[in-house]
Design a protein around this motif. Structure first.
Motif, PDB file in Angstrom:
ATOM      1  N   ALA A  98      74.336  -1.018  33.434  1.00  0.00           N
ATOM      2  CA  ALA A  98      73.721  -0.963  34.760  1.00  0.00           C
ATOM      3  C   ALA A  98      72.241  -1.322  34.724  1.00  0.00           C
ATOM      4  CB  ALA A  98      73.901   0.431  35.362  1.00  0.00           C
ATOM      5  N   VAL A  99      71.575  -1.098  33.589  1.00  0.00           N
ATOM      6  CA  VAL A  99      70.151  -1.429  33.480  1.00  0.00           C
ATOM      7  C   VAL A  99      69.947  -2.922  33.690  1.00  0.00           C
ATOM      8  CG1 VAL A  99      68.179  -1.530  31.905  1.00  0.00           C
ATOM      9  CG2 VAL A  99      69.604   0.523  31.988  1.00  0.00           C
ATOM     10  N   GLY A 100      70.690  -3.738  32.942  1.00  0.00           N
ATOM     11  CA  GLY A 100      70.584  -5.180  33.105  1.00  0.00           C
ATOM     12  C   GLY A 100      71.146  -5.656  34.426  1.00  0.00           C
ATOM     13  N   PHE A 101      72.219  -5.008  34.866  1.00  0.00           N
ATOM     14  CA  PHE A 101      72.858  -5.354  36.138  1.00  0.00           C
ATOM     15  C   PHE A 101      71.885  -5.163  37.297  1.00  0.00           C
ATOM     16  CE2 PHE A 101      75.600  -4.214  39.784  1.00  0.00           C
ATOM     17  CZ  PHE A 101      76.507  -5.276  39.770  1.00  0.00           C
ATOM     18  N   ALA A 102      71.169  -4.039  37.279  1.00  0.00           N
ATOM     19  CA  ALA A 102      70.199  -3.762  38.345  1.00  0.00           C
ATOM     20  C   ALA A 102      69.019  -4.734  38.280  1.00  0.00           C
ATOM     21  CB  ALA A 102      69.708  -2.319  38.244  1.00  0.00           C
ATOM     22  N   ALA A 103      68.603  -5.080  37.065  1.00  0.00           N
ATOM     23  CA  ALA A 103      67.502  -6.040  36.924  1.00  0.00           C
ATOM     24  C   ALA A 103      67.905  -7.401  37.484  1.00  0.00           C
ATOM     25  CB  ALA A 103      67.108  -6.172  35.451  1.00  0.00           C
ATOM     26  N   MET A 104      69.148  -7.801  37.242  1.00  0.00           N
ATOM     27  CA  MET A 104      69.643  -9.073  37.774  1.00  0.00           C
ATOM     28  C   MET A 104      69.740  -9.026  39.295  1.00  0.00           C
ATOM     29  SD  MET A 104      70.216 -11.495  35.501  1.00  0.00           S
ATOM     30  CE  MET A 104      71.637 -12.546  35.808  1.00  0.00           C
ATOM     31  N   SER A 105      70.108  -7.876  39.830  1.00  0.00           N
ATOM     32  CA  SER A 105      70.264  -7.760  41.280  1.00  0.00           C
ATOM     33  C   SER A 105      68.929  -7.984  41.989  1.00  0.00           C
ATOM     34  CB  SER A 105      70.841  -6.392  41.659  1.00  0.00           C
ATOM     35  OG  SER A 105      69.874  -5.359  41.541  1.00  0.00           O
ATOM     36  N   ARG A 106      67.828  -7.633  41.325  1.00  0.00           N
ATOM     37  CA  ARG A 106      66.512  -7.854  41.914  1.00  0.00           C
ATOM     38  C   ARG A 106      66.075  -9.313  41.770  1.00  0.00           C
ATOM     39  NH1 ARG A 106      64.897  -2.283  39.933  1.00  0.00           N
ATOM     40  NH2 ARG A 106      64.434  -1.085  41.815  1.00  0.00           N
ATOM     41  N   ARG A 107      66.448  -9.935  40.671  1.00  0.00           N
ATOM     42  CA  ARG A 107      66.042 -11.316  40.426  1.00  0.00           C
ATOM     43  C   ARG A 107      66.906 -12.315  41.190  1.00  0.00           C
ATOM     44  NH1 ARG A 107      61.513 -12.886  37.902  1.00  0.00           N
ATOM     45  NH2 ARG A 107      62.632 -14.597  36.909  1.00  0.00           N
ATOM     46  N   LEU A 108      68.182 -11.976  41.386  1.00  0.00           N
ATOM     47  CA  LEU A 108      69.106 -12.893  42.043  1.00  0.00           C
ATOM     48  C   LEU A 108      69.673 -12.227  43.291  1.00  0.00           C
ATOM     49  CD1 LEU A 108      71.047 -14.204  38.920  1.00  0.00           C
ATOM     50  CD2 LEU A 108      69.332 -15.436  40.230  1.00  0.00           C
ATOM     51  N   PRO A 109      69.060 -12.426  44.437  1.00  0.00           N
ATOM     52  CA  PRO A 109      69.513 -11.769  45.667  1.00  0.00           C
ATOM     53  C   PRO A 109      70.772 -12.419  46.236  1.00  0.00           C
ATOM     54  CG  PRO A 109      67.691 -13.229  46.155  1.00  0.00           C
ATOM     55  CD  PRO A 109      67.864 -13.277  44.663  1.00  0.00           C
ATOM     56  N   ASN A 110      71.827 -12.458  45.409  1.00  0.00           N
ATOM     57  CA  ASN A 110      73.090 -13.067  45.821  1.00  0.00           C
ATOM     58  C   ASN A 110      74.177 -12.002  45.861  1.00  0.00           C
ATOM     59  OD1 ASN A 110      71.713 -15.509  45.590  1.00  0.00           O
ATOM     60  ND2 ASN A 110      72.350 -15.787  43.475  1.00  0.00           N
ATOM     61  N   PRO A 111      75.074 -12.040  46.827  1.00  0.00           N
ATOM     62  CA  PRO A 111      76.122 -11.031  46.933  1.00  0.00           C
ATOM     63  C   PRO A 111      77.305 -11.268  46.002  1.00  0.00           C
ATOM     64  CG  PRO A 111      76.308 -12.572  48.741  1.00  0.00           C
ATOM     65  CD  PRO A 111      75.081 -12.973  47.971  1.00  0.00           C
ATOM     66  N   GLY A 112      77.276 -12.321  45.201  1.00  0.00           N
ATOM     67  CA  GLY A 112      78.413 -12.652  44.352  1.00  0.00           C
ATOM     68  C   GLY A 112      78.594 -11.741  43.161  1.00  0.00           C
ATOM     69  N   ALA A 113      77.571 -10.928  42.815  1.00  0.00           N
ATOM     70  CA  ALA A 113      77.618  -9.973  41.702  1.00  0.00           C
ATOM     71  C   ALA A 113      78.027 -10.663  40.402  1.00  0.00           C
ATOM     72  CB  ALA A 113      78.510  -8.802  42.053  1.00  0.00           C
ATOM     73  N   PHE A 114      79.142 -10.243  39.774  1.00  0.00           N
ATOM     74  CA  PHE A 114      79.541 -10.818  38.494  1.00  0.00           C
ATOM     75  C   PHE A 114      79.555 -12.343  38.560  1.00  0.00           C
ATOM     76  CE2 PHE A 114      82.283  -6.879  37.292  1.00  0.00           C
ATOM     77  CZ  PHE A 114      81.119  -6.162  37.039  1.00  0.00           C
ATOM     78  N   TYR A 115      80.113 -12.875  39.624  1.00  0.00           N
ATOM     79  CA  TYR A 115      80.206 -14.327  39.825  1.00  0.00           C
ATOM     80  C   TYR A 115      78.820 -14.978  39.787  1.00  0.00           C
ATOM     81  CZ  TYR A 115      80.772 -18.508  42.887  1.00  0.00           C
ATOM     82  OH  TYR A 115      80.741 -19.758  43.443  1.00  0.00           O
ATOM     83  N   ALA A 116      77.891 -14.431  40.543  1.00  0.00           N
ATOM     84  CA  ALA A 116      76.543 -14.998  40.608  1.00  0.00           C
ATOM     85  C   ALA A 116      75.792 -14.798  39.304  1.00  0.00           C
ATOM     86  CB  ALA A 116      75.771 -14.371  41.765  1.00  0.00           C
ATOM     87  N   TYR A 117      75.924 -13.622  38.681  1.00  0.00           N
ATOM     88  CA  TYR A 117      75.142 -13.319  37.491  1.00  0.00           C
ATOM     89  C   TYR A 117      75.627 -14.117  36.283  1.00  0.00           C
ATOM     90  CZ  TYR A 117      73.701  -9.358  40.395  1.00  0.00           C
ATOM     91  OH  TYR A 117      73.231  -8.580  41.422  1.00  0.00           O
ATOM     92  N   ILE A 118      76.940 -14.230  36.133  1.00  0.00           N
ATOM     93  CA  ILE A 118      77.479 -15.013  35.016  1.00  0.00           C
ATOM     94  C   ILE A 118      77.121 -16.489  35.195  1.00  0.00           C
ATOM     95  CG2 ILE A 118      79.605 -15.771  33.859  1.00  0.00           C
ATOM     96  CD1 ILE A 118      80.777 -13.005  34.533  1.00  0.00           C
ATOM     97  N   THR A 119      77.149 -16.961  36.425  1.00  0.00           N
ATOM     98  CA  THR A 119      76.738 -18.336  36.702  1.00  0.00           C
ATOM     99  C   THR A 119      75.282 -18.557  36.296  1.00  0.00           C
ATOM    100  OG1 THR A 119      78.284 -18.549  38.554  1.00  0.00           O
ATOM    101  CG2 THR A 119      76.429 -20.072  38.503  1.00  0.00           C
ATOM    102  N   ALA A 120      74.409 -17.645  36.679  1.00  0.00           N
ATOM    103  CA  ALA A 120      72.984 -17.787  36.384  1.00  0.00           C
ATOM    104  C   ALA A 120      72.696 -17.711  34.896  1.00  0.00           C
ATOM    105  CB  ALA A 120      72.192 -16.710  37.119  1.00  0.00           C
ATOM    106  N   GLY A 121      73.449 -16.886  34.177  1.00  0.00           N
ATOM    107  CA  GLY A 121      73.174 -16.694  32.762  1.00  0.00           C
ATOM    108  C   GLY A 121      73.910 -17.627  31.834  1.00  0.00           C
TER     109      GLY A 121
END
Length: 505
Positions: free
Chosen positions: A93-116
């Motif tokens: 959740a630490v990294g997940f929350a940090a990503m949520s602030r950097r990537l204001p996208n509602p896709g969650a896993f989809y958006a974060y895995i795409t970005a990384g």
């Protein structure tokens, strides 16, 4: 290699770009840069937290999961297993929350895995996530039908109707609620979850007040108890009990203040689940007795849980638990439906699925077409089950089990994507703990959990190894399909390719 291919396709991950996009969206009042209406809402922290709790169905964990870990996992050490799994998910959740602030996208896993990890793998992960949630939804409907059938016939003495009729009614109810503004669902989920949590707390309180079967003790926390039995199975089932908190980011567009609400809801949901499961499993072990609980739980997990509820809460309490189990499953169905709907909406918004599914209701501000599509898929699955005379209990075990397995894979990929994203995008003010250490530790822990899940996936779905291998192949195929589709889009339709994961909006 992934970084080079993304750069060639015009990938622009720096935080400044996402902040500018967020500002323009806010100024346009819920519309994207190309004029499309986006979701909006006023979900608060607790609305999202209770949605996560509903997805996990705490009463189902009380009746069916705690005793399974006690009986087949590490026995008396189950409370520590829950605390350990909670700590692992908290690291995630630490990294997940940090990503949520950097990537204001509602896709969650989809958006974060795409970005990384790049658009191809991100799209593959989205396909895996969508099918996983649909599997969990359909399996949950089957379990709900069986539970409502038992409640009406065995508790209230009503007619013995087929389980799938109750499932059909639940699908209609969820479809109606899913059509309207998310706040309506949030209020219903909050009410249901409050009842479940209060009853579990009542059980724990009575057990500790009465001293259990042989007095309150701390044997569950001794190293010999923690390391007993099958630690691997305990960790596997423990992690599955924390699935679903991706909803904290999925509902980003519908949150009142996402910059604060999402991190708060994430940490609070993990903490509540960890404490609730750990304390309740400790109370159950004390209530049944340290000398008998492992044997009884292994022989009849559900019966043992209901028997201890009867002993400490009486017949009325046991009946209330039976009722709450049914409402818990219905609430879980609603939560899973809403999550599945948002995935469908995000993929259609990005033009991977048909565009018409991304239309937002003008007054309810809900993804009503995506919701109706999810309902149609659910009803079609139920019809297929009826036509081919499928067994509801088997359907539940297989679909929910394999859905939980694939969600562990998504957690693992997301942790890896957090590390990759922050290493590539050096222009950030996120500290080393949040950007590297915590997500890396979570990645290691989740890799262990995924290996254990792969080795024991047959147990998760009811013991059929052949079917387990087939389903693992299905999700591997979905991941590969997403990669292939993305690569084809990069070549044939680069404008759509750039939209994958909301990276170019």
């Amino acid at each position: 290699m992934a970084q080079d291919s993304e750069a060639a396709a015009g990938f622009t991950p720096p935080a400044a770009a996402t902040r500018e996009a967020t500002t323009s969206e806010a100024a346009s009042g819920g519309t994207s840069a190309d004029g499309e209406t986006r979701l909006s809402g006023h979900m608060g922290t607790f609305d999202i937290v209770f949605t996560v709790l509903a997805f996990n169905a705490p009463m189902s964990v009380f009746v069916g999961f705690i005793t399974v870990i006690v009986g087949y996992g590490n026995g008396l050490g189950t409370p520590v297993t829950y605390l350990g799994c909670g700590a692992l998910i908290a690291l995630f959740a630490v990294g997940f929350a940090a990503m949520s602030r950097r990537l204001p996208n509602p896709g969650a896993f989809y958006a974060y895995i795409t970005a990384g990890l790049g658009r191809p793998l991100g799209l593959g992960a989205a396909f895996v996530a969508l099918v996983s949630y649909l599997f969990i939804l359909i399996g949950g409907y089957a379990f709900g039908g069986i539970s409502w059938q038992a409640l009406v016939h065995n508790v209230f003495g009503g007619p013995d109707l087929p389980w799938y009729l109750y499932t059909a009614v639940a699908m209609v109810a969820v479809a109606v609620l899913g059509y309207f503004r998310i706040q309506l669902s949030a209020r219903i989920l909050t009410t249901c979850m409050c009842g479940e949590v209060l009853l579990m707390v009542a059980y724990d309180t009575v057990v500790f007040f009465r001293g259990g079967a042989h007095g309150v003790n701390v044997q569950s926390f001794l190293p010999s108890s923690v390391m007993s039995g099958s630690i691997g199975l305990a960790v596997l089932f423990g992690v599955v009990c924390f699935s679903g908190f991706e909803a904290t980011a999925i509902f980003r567009e519908e949150a009142r203040d996402p910059e604060r609400t999402i991190p708060r809801a994430t940490y609070l949901a993990v903490a509540l689940l960890a404490v609730l499961y750990a304390v309740t499993s400790w109370a159950m072990i004390i209530g049944i007795g340290v000398g008998d609980v492992v044997q009884k739980s292994a022989a009849d997990p559900t019966g043992t849980a209901l028997a201890t509820a009867l002993e400490y809460l009486g017949k009325v309490g046991q009946d209330v638990i039976t009722v709450l189990l049914c409402t818990s499953i219905l609430a879980a169905n609603l939560a899973t439906h809403n999550v599945s709907t948002r995935y469908t909406y995000s993929l259609s918004f990005d033009r991977i699925l048909p565009k018409f599914l991304s239309v937002v209701h003008r007054t309810e501000m809900s993804p009503h077409r995506a919701s109706m599509a999810t309902t149609v898929i659910s009803l079609a699955s139920l019809l297929a089950c009826v036509v081919f005379k499928g067994d509801g209990a088997t359907l539940y075990a297989v679909l929910v089990g394999i859905g939980g397995y694939s969600l562990i894979l998504l957690l693992l990929l997301t942790s890896a994507s957090v590390v990759a994203y922050f290493r590539r995008d050096r222009d950030h003010d996120v500290n080393v703990w949040k950007s590297v250490v915590a997500p890396a530790l979570a990645c290691v822990g989740l890799l262990v959990a995924f290996v254990l899940a792969t080795q024991n996936v047959a147990l998760l779905i009811g013991g059929d190894q052949g079917l387990a291998d087939l389903l693992i192949g299905l999700f591997a195929g979905l991941l590969l399909l997403g990669v292939v589709v993305a690569l084809v889009l990069r070549s044939k339709k680069p404008d759509i390719y750039r939209r994958i994961g909301r990276q170019d909006l």
